[in-house]
Design an enzyme around this catalytic site. Structure first.
Site, PDB file in Angstrom:
ATOM      1  N   THR A   1      -1.029   9.828  -7.042  1.00 24.03           N
ATOM      2  CA  THR A   1      -2.388  10.298  -6.809  1.00 24.03           C
ATOM      3  C   THR A   1      -2.499  11.747  -6.239  1.00 24.03           C
ATOM      4  OG1 THR A   1      -2.801   7.747  -6.257  1.00 24.03           O
ATOM      5  CG2 THR A   1      -3.995   9.770  -5.141  1.00 24.03           C
TER       6      THR A   1
ATOM      7  N   TYR B   1      -9.552   6.387 -10.471  1.00 19.65           N
ATOM      8  CA  TYR B   1      -9.104   7.741 -10.920  1.00 19.65           C
ATOM      9  C   TYR B   1      -7.647   7.363 -11.636  1.00 19.65           C
ATOM     10  CZ  TYR B   1      -5.203   6.785  -7.598  1.00 19.65           C
ATOM     11  OH  TYR B   1      -4.243   6.091  -6.983  1.00 19.65           O
TER      12      TYR B   1
ATOM     13  N   LYS C   1       5.310   1.777   2.763  1.00 18.62           N
ATOM     14  CA  LYS C   1       3.747   1.944   2.586  1.00 18.62           C
ATOM     15  C   LYS C   1       3.265   0.432   3.479  1.00 18.62           C
ATOM     16  CE  LYS C   1       0.373   2.818  -0.584  1.00 18.62           C
ATOM     17  NZ  LYS C   1      -0.060   3.109  -2.114  1.00 18.62           N
TER      18      LYS C   1
ATOM     19  N   GLU D   1      19.287 -19.590  10.837  1.00 17.79           N
ATOM     20  CA  GLU D   1      19.076 -20.774  10.304  1.00 17.79           C
ATOM     21  C   GLU D   1      19.745 -21.186   9.153  1.00 17.79           C
ATOM     22  OE1 GLU D   1      14.644 -21.691  10.811  1.00 17.79           O
ATOM     23  OE2 GLU D   1      14.263 -19.769  10.758  1.00 17.79           O
TER      24      GLU D   1
ATOM     25  N   THR E   1       2.261   7.271  -4.162  1.00 17.30           N
ATOM     26  CA  THR E   1       2.652   6.556  -3.021  1.00 17.30           C
ATOM     27  C   THR E   1       3.209   5.166  -3.045  1.00 17.30           C
ATOM     28  OG1 THR E   1       0.551   5.793  -2.690  1.00 17.30           O
ATOM     29  CG2 THR E   1       1.020   7.887  -1.653  1.00 17.30           C
ATOM     30  N   ASP E   2       2.892   4.304  -4.411  1.00 14.56           N
ATOM     31  CA  ASP E   2       3.371   2.963  -4.216  1.00 14.56           C
ATOM     32  C   ASP E   2       4.951   2.811  -4.092  1.00 14.56           C
ATOM     33  OD1 ASP E   2       0.605   2.726  -4.552  1.00 14.56           O
ATOM     34  OD2 ASP E   2       0.625   2.164  -6.654  1.00 14.56           O
TER      35      ASP E   2
HETATM   36  N1  ASP Z   1      -0.720   4.171  -7.904  1.00 12.48           N
HETATM   37  C1  ASP Z   1      -0.484   5.544  -7.167  1.00 12.48           C
HETATM   38  C2  ASP Z   1       1.246   5.869  -7.318  1.00 12.48           C
HETATM   39  O1  ASP Z   1       1.889   5.194  -6.565  1.00 12.48           O
HETATM   40  C3  ASP Z   1      -0.992   5.433  -5.848  1.00 12.48           C
HETATM   41  C4  ASP Z   1      -0.596   6.754  -4.862  1.00 12.48           C
HETATM   42  O2  ASP Z   1      -0.035   7.823  -5.340  1.00 12.48           O
HETATM   43  O3  ASP Z   1      -1.225   6.918  -3.917  1.00 12.48           O
HETATM   44  O4  ASP Z   1       1.343   6.896  -8.336  1.00 12.48           O
END
Ligand code: ASP
Length: 333
Positions: free
Chosen positions: A16, A29, A168, A290, A95-96
């Site tokens: 992103t 996007y 995340k 457990e 970020t994923d």
């Molecule tokens: N789907 C995107 C990615 O991981 C999300 C992001 O970058 O925030 O490339």
């Protein structure tokens, strides 16, 4: 002559932070649209703190991150770590799966040089895009001597996290990252890092996981099974047919239905290495709470989340298939 600025290599992989929208307020996007040079051009202030060397390693949404990109990235990072003219390395990333790439590199890269991963929750074209500020902080951190010897770090939203600890925790919004078990490493303030803790598994330059693994055409296959009420065993039997390792994203302390545990036990008997972790998002999975891990031949993931346990198991299986030896690696990393 003024002192030369430190050289920081910026390796871009997409995400992103390089994403574009049709207009600045729309939710939709496309990740991985802009090039590394576009990202750098949005932060002219970088010219005052570093001599940047830019490389485009990939340009994908990190939901499409692959082992092939990890291989290419690890090889470039290793080469740049050996290049004495480079002070630090920044990796721009979606970020994923950012936490997975960071942890993968932390297990594999055997150098003390700062390696900083960075992304953004808002696309580059958004109102108030935070990517440029994050990128500035990442470069400032990568050139800083305090960042040495900590393994790969992640900068998001002015927080600094250790690769092993970051997760995340939200699908949207700026506060999408935390280090739930051990807390963040520190903060960036005015382009300066302030470290609060070394509260992570110490990065080692002596790990048994070497780049030689990258030369293998295919890596050990490890899949994740997500536990839930009334989980059946047949899905596990199916996965066990092709996997060398299975990570259970278990309920609570890494648990699952009796049917699922019986299927995992069958898998372990057939030579599949089974690691129990928790789907809860934080906390600890210890042995023999457990379940009788010794009798079942299972490994406990301790405080690694399922997606990171998958990476450690994949690397562990490249050096051993013995459950006790794999447990020792989970106790260590
Ligand atoms: N789907 C995107 C990615 O991981 C999300 C992001 O970058 O925030 O490339």
């Amino acid at each position: 002559m003024p002192d030369a600025l430190p050289v920081v290599a910026v390796l871009a992989t997409g995400g992103t932070i390089a994403g574009a929208q049709a207009d600045a307020t729309s939710a939709g996007y496309k990740a991985g649209t802009f090039s590394v040079n576009d990202l750098l051009a949005a932060v002219p202030q970088l010219a005052g703190i570093a001599d940047i060397r830019a490389e485009q390693v990939a340009n994908v949404g990190s939901q499409n991150m692959t082992h092939a990109v990890w291989r290419a990235l690890a090889e470039r990072v290793d080469a740049l770590c050996q290049d004495a003219s480079v002070a630090g390395i920044v990796i721009t990333h979606g970020t994923d799966t950012l936490e997975e790439t960071a942890y993968f590199l932390s297990l594999l890269i055997q150098h003390d040089k700062p390696i900083v991963l960075v992304g953004a929750m808002r696309p580059a074209t958004a109102l108030g895009a935070e990517g440029p500020a994050n990128l500035y902080n990442a470069v400032a951190l990568a050139r800083h001597p305090d960042a040495r010897g900590r393994g790969p770090l992640v900068v998001m939203n002015e927080d600094v996290h250790y690769a092993r600890e970051i997760q995340k925790i939200a699908s949207a919004g700026l506060c999408a990252f935390a280090s739930p078990n051990r807390g963040r490493a520190g903060v960036m303030h005015g382009g300066t890092p302030y470290f609060y803790s070394r509260n992570t598994t110490t990065h080692t330059t002596q790990s048994e996981f070497s780049l030689a693994l990258l030369e293998k055409a295919s890596w050990p296959r490890v899949d994740i099974i997500y536990a839930h009420a009334d989980l059946q065993g047949d899905v596990i039997d199916f996965v066990a047919d092709t996997a060398q390792g299975i990570v259970l994203a278990g309920v609570g302390d890494g648990n699952a239905t009796d049917l699922a545990i019986a299927a995992l036990s069958r898998a372990a008997d057939a030579g599949v290495t089974v690691v129990r972790s928790s789907r809860t998002g934080s906390g600890f999975v210890a042995r023999d709470v457990e379940l009788d891990d010794g009798a079942l031949g299972f490994v406990a993931a301790r405080d690694l989340n399922p997606q990171k346990a998958r990476i450690l198991l994949m690397l562990a299986l490249s050096v051993t298939r013995d459950a006790a030896a794999v447990q020792a690696l989970f106790d260590r990393y």
